[in-house]
Scaffold this active site. Sequence first.
Site, PDB file in Angstrom:
ATOM      1  N   GLY A 585       0.830  -1.194   0.000  1.00  0.00           N
ATOM      2  CA  GLY A 585       0.000   0.000   0.000  1.00  0.00           C
ATOM      3  C   GLY A 585       0.862   1.241   0.000  1.00  0.00           C
ATOM      4  O   GLY A 585       2.082   1.174   0.176  1.00  0.00           O
ATOM      5  N   GLY A 588       0.439   8.237   3.510  1.00  0.00           N
ATOM      6  CA  GLY A 588       0.883   9.615   3.585  1.00  0.00           C
ATOM      7  C   GLY A 588       2.387   9.736   3.734  1.00  0.00           C
ATOM      8  O   GLY A 588       2.978  10.726   3.350  1.00  0.00           O
ATOM      9  N   PHE A 589       3.014   8.718   4.257  1.00  0.00           N
ATOM     10  CA  PHE A 589       4.423   8.854   4.567  1.00  0.00           C
ATOM     11  C   PHE A 589       5.333   8.070   3.652  1.00  0.00           C
ATOM     12  O   PHE A 589       6.536   8.185   3.754  1.00  0.00           O
ATOM     13  CB  PHE A 589       4.682   8.403   5.997  1.00  0.00           C
ATOM     14  CG  PHE A 589       4.137   9.346   7.004  1.00  0.00           C
ATOM     15  CD1 PHE A 589       4.794  10.543   7.256  1.00  0.00           C
ATOM     16  CD2 PHE A 589       2.978   9.073   7.675  1.00  0.00           C
ATOM     17  CE1 PHE A 589       4.298  11.433   8.174  1.00  0.00           C
ATOM     18  CE2 PHE A 589       2.477   9.954   8.599  1.00  0.00           C
ATOM     19  CZ  PHE A 589       3.124  11.133   8.847  1.00  0.00           C
ATOM     20  N   ASP A 707      -4.353  10.633  12.371  1.00  0.00           N
ATOM     21  CA  ASP A 707      -4.743  10.145  11.056  1.00  0.00           C
ATOM     22  C   ASP A 707      -5.389   8.772  11.170  1.00  0.00           C
ATOM     23  O   ASP A 707      -5.026   7.834  10.468  1.00  0.00           O
ATOM     24  CB  ASP A 707      -3.516  10.099  10.135  1.00  0.00           C
ATOM     25  CG  ASP A 707      -3.926  10.054   8.671  1.00  0.00           C
ATOM     26  OD1 ASP A 707      -5.124  10.289   8.377  1.00  0.00           O
ATOM     27  OD2 ASP A 707      -3.063   9.766   7.819  1.00  0.00           O
TER      28      ASP A 707
END
Length: 932
Positions: A585, A588-589, A707
């Site tokens: 996957g 965001g990081f 998050d």
Amino acid sequence: MKAYVVVLLLFCVGFFECAWCQNNDVAVMNTLKKAIKEPNDLQWNDPDVCKWEHVQCNTMKRVTAIQIGGQSLNGSLPKELLQLSELTRFECMNNAFTGPFPNMPKSLEVLLIHNNNFNSMSGDFFNGMTNLQDVSIGYNPFSNWEIPDSLKDCDDLRSFSAISAGLVGRIPDFLGKDGPFPGLVSLSLSFNSLEGGLPATFSGSSIETLWVNGQNSDGKLNGTLDVLKGMMYLKQIWVHGNSFTGPIPDLSNHDQLFDVSLRDNQLTGVVPPSLTALPALKVVNLTNNLLQGSPPLFKDGVRVDNDLEKGTNSFCTKKAGEPCSPLVDALLSVVEPLGYPLRLAESWKGNDPCAQSWIGIVCSSGNVSIVSFQSLNLSGKISPSFSRLTSLTKLLLANNDLTGTIPSELTSMPLLKELDVSNNKLFGKVPSFRGDVVLKTGGNPDIGKDASQALPGLSPGGKSGSEGKKHNTGAIVGTVVGSFSLLGIAALVFAMYRRKHKRASKVQSPSAIVVHPGHSGDGNALKISVSGTGVGVSSDGGGGGGTGVFSTTSSVQHLEAGNMVISIQVLREVTNNFSEGNILGRGGFGTVYKGELHDGTKIAVKRMESGMMGEKGLTEFESEIAVLTRVRHRHLVALEGHCLDGNERLLVYEYMPQGPLSKHLFEWKEEGLLPLEWKRRLSIALDVARGVEYLHGLAQQIFIHRDIKPSNILLGDDMRAKVSDFGLVRLAPEGKASFETRLAGTFGYLAPEYAVTGRVTTKVDVYSYGVILMEMITGRKAIDNSQPEENVHLVTWFRRMLLNKDSFTKLIDPIMDVDEETLPSFRTVAELAGHCCAREPYQRPDMSHVVNVLAPLVEIWKPSEADDDDIYAIDLDMTLPQALSKWQAIEGKNTFDVSCTSSMLTSGDTTQSSILTRPSGFADSFTSNDGR
Ligand SMILES: *[C@@H]1O[C@H](CO)[C@@H](O)[C@H](O)[C@H]1NC(C)=O
Ligand SMILES: *[C@@H]1O[C@H](CO)[C@@H](O)[C@H](O)[C@H]1NC(C)=O
Ligand SMILES: *[C@@H]1O[C@H](CO)[C@@H](O)[C@H](O)[C@H]1NC(C)=O
Ligand SMILES: *[C@@H]1O[C@H](CO)[C@@H](O)[C@H](O)[C@H]1NC(C)=O
Ligand SMILES: *[C@@H]1O[C@H](CO)[C@@H](O)[C@H](O)[C@H]1NC(C)=O
């Protein structure tokens, strides 16, 4: 029908099992009742023991809690208590019970028995007690015993209190870092007869409350308090009433420390400024030591016990904050590297060394002329500060254990006539003194040689012996030469690291891993042996490669438990050079890759986007990682290692085979999965709530995830959930850029005040969590663009539907069955979701409230609370008898009617695979028959 037979079968199993154990619980409780003297006050008369006061049962009528504290009871407790196999809480504190305290069932989580007259506990009491979290056994007249080794089994231990409990011997190393208790926060061992020092392993431990005061062994606790320096999570230190020596250590990392009780020891030296500067300090006790220098001045509001008037320390004045004379300051700086010797501190009182005739100091006309520290058993280095004593004519340091070199500063002393350093362990070149100075350096075997000759292995820069020693401890001894199979070693180290419960703390202590360079002629052989466990592996180098897993000795030293450094080469190999095919996957990081180690262990490797780390320096990154690896909870995805290489920053996590919750909620059709049923969703919701609750307050520091969303909730093969990606926000740089990049993708989960002002509290997570609850109820995404405009935003739509009682059932994901049994819980959870998404942060509940609301709902459908993790972890590949016996083992029962099982099996003509394809049905039919 086959399914019917299955239900019948399970009904049968459940019925026999429970009837037996319920009856047995009743019998045990009646035995207990008889054993307790004068139980009238308890009113234990109802035939149904679950109705007894101070007794709790689960929905299956099994006794789970006995809470009979403070009832003026006596008598001794029956050993049959061991049979209450669902008991999680036993409290009988503040009574007058006598006799030995009996062993308890392994299901126990909380044990409070302090303040009774029990005379012993078996040394194997703690064997296999893996669920124990809180233990309080103090104030009992136990006959002398040592802290038992079996305590190591209690790997969930959070709090261990054994005050005045007859303990003797030393405080065991395993209570510290790398021991079995990553979650131990409170350790209370006051008023025993313990001896020896505080274990060095305490450094880096998670302990917040440390009480070891008032030992009454002959020597009491002794040694220095140096280890406190590394106990950064401490809030309370009670070491008073012992024989600790040496100076108060540096406490500048102790942000939470509020209570420091050091009185009644033999502490010496200047009080470090880090103590007076402690931000949270409320209480400090220093009386009756040999503390030196200027008496510390604490901030207003700090309660100070430091009896200055009576001169119970060796301070230079009686007025807090008043400086010492320059001569006293100079003399104190001279003894600092010697660890402020006790002998000197006892004698060095007041502000005038000459008037008060300090040991070792000879004055003439009010000036120090001779310093005579001969034969005082001093260790440490010669301070350059001696040169501040300009009136000195003789400096006599012979017959000690001094190390290091003779500082060149001493050559500048104008009146010096004699320097005697004979019979020490000094090394290095002797600096050149004036011709009229008499130098005595005999009896120092390494004097005149430079540092590298004197201590092989140290750089010519010259590190002192003691520094050199510090350097080596905990590191892997030896150098890795030649080339060898990278993967073999990585896998071995990893396997050891993951041993047993996959806890970092279970790793073999690094000091016990020894890497030997090969001795055979080819220079390629490498042996690794792990002392203590008998693990031994030899691996012959396959050539190639060159760069080892441990390319330098310094990276080897980073191989600490819970802070595992893995080389980029290894990570490249296991992820197929970060190939597209291995991508699990993107977040965001960065991108997450699947990897598989040599031994088959699967890992998830997150490769941080370059630039994401901003200017964060290496050490800062590493210290953050160190914090994140400490955060361990069964509902948080564990960070198992990391890698830093140039600009590459990689994090290694445990692998969660069933992937993100989002896949199961929103993409199940495309993925060919079964939709999640309500009970499963509830159990996942509770898992997540527990994970976030831990982040918010139960970890050693507050983490705000910021998050939380279904793609950050990962599922294991048992369909239990863990929260991932926590703490990454702390790693990323603060500021606008990160704000935008990070939040763009997660709109819909953002608390309004966060979106508008950027202000973050734990309630931001509660809001996001509420959105997830809404998603689980409705099966709709937070932002669903396929909906008509007014329904796109889930929270708005949900709130509207919730207001209207009639439309309530329309909220529910059509894929789920709603029946009388489940409807009430849908309502409760829907209300909870609304509550979590309240507009104002203060209107939202804490996660602990969420846990309290959800836990009973989940409980209804579960056979047991203890070991609940394993209940669903039924391996689909198991045969029915295997599954049943596993379940039986989980339940801890030994009487089990096997004939019933097998006869049902044959008569039902049921294939095993069809029976076990739906493990949840297993639990369901089992419990629903209990609801009669
Ligand atoms: C036990 O309790 C009973 C009732 O409170 C009391 O009469 C008896 O003296 C107690 N026995 C002891 C040994 O304390
Ligand atoms: C500390 O106490 C133990 C046992 O009482 C003793 O053997 C040891 O020598 C003491 N250590 C120091 C540094 O005084
Ligand atoms: C420390 O000193 C304060 C103030 O004198 C006192 O109230 C407190 O009881 C002391 N604490 C301990 C642990 O001795
Ligand atoms: C002692 O030291 C003081 C100040 O350094 C100096 O003025 C004085 O002359 C010294 N006395 C002797 C006898 O050296
Ligand atoms: C000298 O110090 C060492 C440790 O620093 C200690 O073990 C030893 O007992 C001391 N010897 C004497 C005579 O004080």
